[in-house]
Write a protein that holds these residues in place. Structure first.
Motif, PDB file in Angstrom:
ATOM      1  N   ALA A  62       0.837  -1.203   0.000  1.00  0.00           N
ATOM      2  CA  ALA A  62       0.000   0.000   0.000  1.00  0.00           C
ATOM      3  C   ALA A  62       0.869   1.249   0.000  1.00  0.00           C
ATOM      4  CB  ALA A  62      -0.933  -0.011   1.215  1.00  0.00           C
ATOM      5  N   TRP A  63       1.832   1.314  -0.935  1.00  0.00           N
ATOM      6  CA  TRP A  63       2.684   2.495  -1.004  1.00  0.00           C
ATOM      7  C   TRP A  63       1.828   3.717  -1.275  1.00  0.00           C
ATOM      8  CZ3 TRP A  63       7.430   2.101   0.705  1.00  0.00           C
ATOM      9  CH2 TRP A  63       8.132   0.900   0.574  1.00  0.00           C
ATOM     10  N   ASP A  64       2.058   4.771  -0.526  1.00  0.00           N
ATOM     11  CA  ASP A  64       1.369   6.046  -0.736  1.00  0.00           C
ATOM     12  C   ASP A  64       2.147   6.798  -1.811  1.00  0.00           C
ATOM     13  OD1 ASP A  64       0.526   8.719  -0.673  1.00  0.00           O
ATOM     14  OD2 ASP A  64       0.115   8.642   1.474  1.00  0.00           O
ATOM     15  N   PRO A  65       1.567   7.039  -2.986  1.00  0.00           N
ATOM     16  CA  PRO A  65       2.317   7.688  -4.062  1.00  0.00           C
ATOM     17  C   PRO A  65       2.800   9.092  -3.698  1.00  0.00           C
ATOM     18  CG  PRO A  65       0.006   7.447  -4.677  1.00  0.00           C
ATOM     19  CD  PRO A  65       0.194   6.743  -3.371  1.00  0.00           C
ATOM     20  N   GLY A  73       1.979   1.216   5.000  1.00  0.00           N
ATOM     21  CA  GLY A  73       0.736   0.475   4.911  1.00  0.00           C
ATOM     22  C   GLY A  73       0.670  -0.529   6.049  1.00  0.00           C
ATOM     23  N   PRO A  74      -0.494  -1.093   6.312  1.00  0.00           N
ATOM     24  CA  PRO A  74      -0.647  -2.015   7.442  1.00  0.00           C
ATOM     25  C   PRO A  74       0.124  -3.323   7.276  1.00  0.00           C
ATOM     26  CG  PRO A  74      -2.651  -1.966   6.121  1.00  0.00           C
ATOM     27  CD  PRO A  74      -1.746  -0.886   5.584  1.00  0.00           C
ATOM     28  N   PHE A 108       8.541   3.168  10.022  1.00  0.00           N
ATOM     29  CA  PHE A 108       9.047   3.201   8.651  1.00  0.00           C
ATOM     30  C   PHE A 108       9.345   1.800   8.135  1.00  0.00           C
ATOM     31  CE2 PHE A 108      13.006   3.152   6.111  1.00  0.00           C
ATOM     32  CZ  PHE A 108      12.519   3.701   4.947  1.00  0.00           C
ATOM     33  N   TYR A 109       9.920   0.925   8.981  1.00  0.00           N
ATOM     34  CA  TYR A 109      10.311  -0.424   8.572  1.00  0.00           C
ATOM     35  C   TYR A 109       9.148  -1.411   8.595  1.00  0.00           C
ATOM     36  CZ  TYR A 109      15.033   1.315   9.093  1.00  0.00           C
ATOM     37  OH  TYR A 109      16.181   2.043   8.961  1.00  0.00           O
ATOM     38  N   GLY A 110       8.008  -1.001   9.145  1.00  0.00           N
ATOM     39  CA  GLY A 110       6.921  -1.951   9.320  1.00  0.00           C
ATOM     40  C   GLY A 110       7.359  -3.016  10.307  1.00  0.00           C
ATOM     41  N   HIS A 111       6.968  -4.247  10.058  1.00  0.00           N
ATOM     42  CA  HIS A 111       7.388  -5.359  10.920  1.00  0.00           C
ATOM     43  C   HIS A 111       8.725  -5.878  10.408  1.00  0.00           C
ATOM     44  CE1 HIS A 111       7.136  -8.696  13.635  1.00  0.00           C
ATOM     45  NE2 HIS A 111       7.190  -9.566  12.635  1.00  0.00           N
TER      46      HIS A 111
END
Length: 153
Positions: A62-65, A73-74, A108-111
Protein backbone atom coordinates in the motif's frame (compact mmCIF):
# COMPACT_ATOMS: atom_id res chain seq x y z
CA UNK A 1 7.35 -8.57 -12.87
CA UNK A 2 9.67 -5.92 -14.25
CA UNK A 3 11.73 -4.06 -11.63
CA UNK A 4 13.86 -0.97 -12.03
CA UNK A 5 16.22 0.69 -9.57
CA UNK A 6 15.62 4.42 -9.34
CA UNK A 7 18.77 6.16 -10.60
CA UNK A 8 18.68 8.61 -7.66
CA UNK A 9 20.07 6.06 -5.21
CA UNK A 10 22.27 7.33 -2.39
CA UNK A 11 25.73 5.96 -1.54
CA UNK A 12 27.33 6.80 1.78
CA UNK A 13 30.60 5.64 3.28
CA UNK A 14 31.32 4.88 6.90
CA UNK A 15 33.43 2.84 9.26
CA UNK A 16 32.26 -0.47 10.69
CA UNK A 17 31.64 -0.25 14.44
CA UNK A 18 32.81 -3.83 15.04
CA UNK A 19 36.12 -3.84 13.14
CA UNK A 20 36.89 -0.29 12.00
CA UNK A 21 37.03 -1.10 8.28
CA UNK A 22 35.39 1.22 5.74
CA UNK A 23 32.07 0.27 4.14
CA UNK A 24 29.61 1.63 1.59
CA UNK A 25 25.85 1.77 2.16
CA UNK A 26 23.50 2.09 -0.79
CA UNK A 27 19.97 3.34 -0.25
CA UNK A 28 17.65 2.96 -3.20
CA UNK A 29 14.11 2.78 -4.40
CA UNK A 30 12.85 0.04 -6.68
CA UNK A 31 9.88 0.59 -8.93
CA UNK A 32 7.72 -1.80 -10.91
CA UNK A 33 5.11 -1.16 -13.57
CA UNK A 34 2.80 0.33 -10.93
CA UNK A 35 5.34 2.72 -9.40
CA UNK A 36 6.88 2.39 -5.92
CA UNK A 37 7.68 -1.24 -5.10
CA UNK A 38 10.46 -1.41 -2.48
CA UNK A 39 13.14 0.48 -0.60
CA UNK A 40 16.48 -1.19 -0.02
CA UNK A 41 19.58 -0.70 2.07
CA UNK A 42 22.70 -2.60 1.00
CA UNK A 43 25.69 -2.35 3.33
CA UNK A 44 28.88 -3.56 1.65
CA UNK A 45 31.57 -4.68 4.10
CA UNK A 46 35.08 -6.14 3.98
CA UNK A 47 35.01 -8.09 7.23
CA UNK A 48 38.32 -9.90 7.70
CA UNK A 49 39.00 -9.52 3.96
CA UNK A 50 35.67 -11.12 3.04
CA UNK A 51 33.36 -9.23 0.68
CA UNK A 52 29.84 -9.39 2.03
CA UNK A 53 26.68 -7.32 1.77
CA UNK A 54 23.83 -7.08 4.24
CA UNK A 55 20.67 -6.15 2.35
CA UNK A 56 17.37 -5.08 3.90
CA UNK A 57 14.33 -4.64 1.66
CA UNK A 58 11.18 -2.86 2.77
CA UNK A 59 8.07 -4.19 1.02
CA UNK A 60 4.59 -2.69 1.25
CA UNK A 61 1.41 -3.48 -0.67
CA UNK A 62 0.00 0.00 0.00
CA UNK A 63 2.68 2.49 -1.00
CA UNK A 64 1.37 6.05 -0.74
CA UNK A 65 2.32 7.69 -4.06
CA UNK A 66 2.54 11.08 -2.34
CA UNK A 67 4.66 9.90 0.59
CA UNK A 68 5.97 6.33 0.12
CA UNK A 69 8.69 6.71 2.73
CA UNK A 70 6.89 7.72 5.89
CA UNK A 71 3.33 6.46 5.45
CA UNK A 72 3.53 2.73 6.06
CA UNK A 73 0.74 0.47 4.91
CA UNK A 74 -0.65 -2.01 7.44
CA UNK A 75 1.24 -4.93 5.83
CA UNK A 76 4.67 -3.26 5.50
CA UNK A 77 7.56 -5.60 6.32
CA UNK A 78 11.32 -5.56 6.12
CA UNK A 79 13.24 -8.71 5.19
CA UNK A 80 17.02 -9.01 5.42
CA UNK A 81 19.79 -11.22 4.09
CA UNK A 82 23.56 -11.52 4.08
CA UNK A 83 25.26 -12.11 0.73
CA UNK A 84 28.75 -13.56 0.84
CA UNK A 85 30.73 -16.78 1.17
CA UNK A 86 29.35 -19.49 3.44
CA UNK A 87 30.96 -22.44 5.23
CA UNK A 88 32.87 -24.73 2.87
CA UNK A 89 32.05 -22.60 -0.18
CA UNK A 90 33.90 -19.43 -1.18
CA UNK A 91 31.18 -18.42 -3.65
CA UNK A 92 28.58 -15.84 -2.60
CA UNK A 93 25.30 -17.15 -1.26
CA UNK A 94 22.26 -15.42 0.23
CA UNK A 95 21.22 -16.23 3.78
CA UNK A 96 18.19 -14.80 5.58
CA UNK A 97 19.03 -12.79 8.70
CA UNK A 98 17.01 -10.70 11.16
CA UNK A 99 15.85 -7.66 9.17
CA UNK A 100 17.20 -4.17 9.83
CA UNK A 101 18.93 -5.52 12.92
CA UNK A 102 21.00 -2.37 13.52
CA UNK A 103 18.20 0.05 12.59
CA UNK A 104 15.99 1.56 15.28
CA UNK A 105 12.49 0.22 15.75
CA UNK A 106 10.45 2.64 13.70
CA UNK A 107 7.11 2.39 11.84
CA UNK A 108 9.05 3.20 8.65
CA UNK A 109 10.31 -0.42 8.57
CA UNK A 110 6.92 -1.95 9.32
CA UNK A 111 7.39 -5.36 10.92
CA UNK A 112 11.08 -6.30 10.86
CA UNK A 113 10.98 -10.02 10.21
CA UNK A 114 13.34 -12.42 11.92
CA UNK A 115 14.70 -15.37 9.95
CA UNK A 116 11.89 -17.79 10.87
CA UNK A 117 9.17 -15.23 10.10
CA UNK A 118 10.78 -14.46 6.74
CA UNK A 119 10.77 -18.14 5.75
CA UNK A 120 7.02 -18.24 6.39
CA UNK A 121 6.09 -14.90 4.82
CA UNK A 122 4.03 -14.94 1.59
CA UNK A 123 6.24 -12.20 0.09
CA UNK A 124 9.47 -14.20 0.42
CA UNK A 125 9.59 -15.07 -3.30
CA UNK A 126 9.07 -11.38 -4.17
CA UNK A 127 11.91 -10.55 -1.77
CA UNK A 128 14.30 -13.02 -3.47
CA UNK A 129 13.29 -11.63 -6.88
CA UNK A 130 14.17 -8.16 -5.57
CA UNK A 131 17.52 -9.36 -4.17
CA UNK A 132 18.37 -10.94 -7.54
CA UNK A 133 17.55 -7.63 -9.22
CA UNK A 134 19.76 -5.67 -6.80
CA UNK A 135 22.67 -8.10 -7.27
CA UNK A 136 22.35 -7.82 -11.06
CA UNK A 137 21.61 -4.11 -11.46
CA UNK A 138 23.04 -2.12 -8.54
CA UNK A 139 26.60 -1.55 -9.76
CA UNK A 140 27.99 -0.79 -6.29
CA UNK A 141 26.65 -4.02 -4.78
CA UNK A 142 27.44 -6.08 -7.86
CA UNK A 143 31.07 -4.94 -8.03
CA UNK A 144 31.50 -5.40 -4.28
CA UNK A 145 30.27 -9.00 -4.33
CA UNK A 146 31.43 -10.20 -7.75
CA UNK A 147 34.26 -7.81 -8.66
CA UNK A 148 34.54 -5.57 -11.70
CA UNK A 149 32.82 -6.85 -14.86
CA UNK A 150 35.06 -8.39 -17.52
CA UNK A 151 36.81 -5.82 -19.67
CA UNK A 152 36.89 -3.13 -16.96
CA UNK A 153 39.59 -2.14 -14.56
Amino acid sequence: MKLEIDPERDIQTGTCDCCGTPFERVTGFINNEGGAYAIYYASCYHHDGIHEAWIDVILDDAWDPDDPVSKAGPNRVTIGCRVGPVANDPNPACTLVPAAYVAPDDPFYGHKLDRDEAFQHPWLSAYWHTIDHILEHDTTVQQHIYGAPAGTS
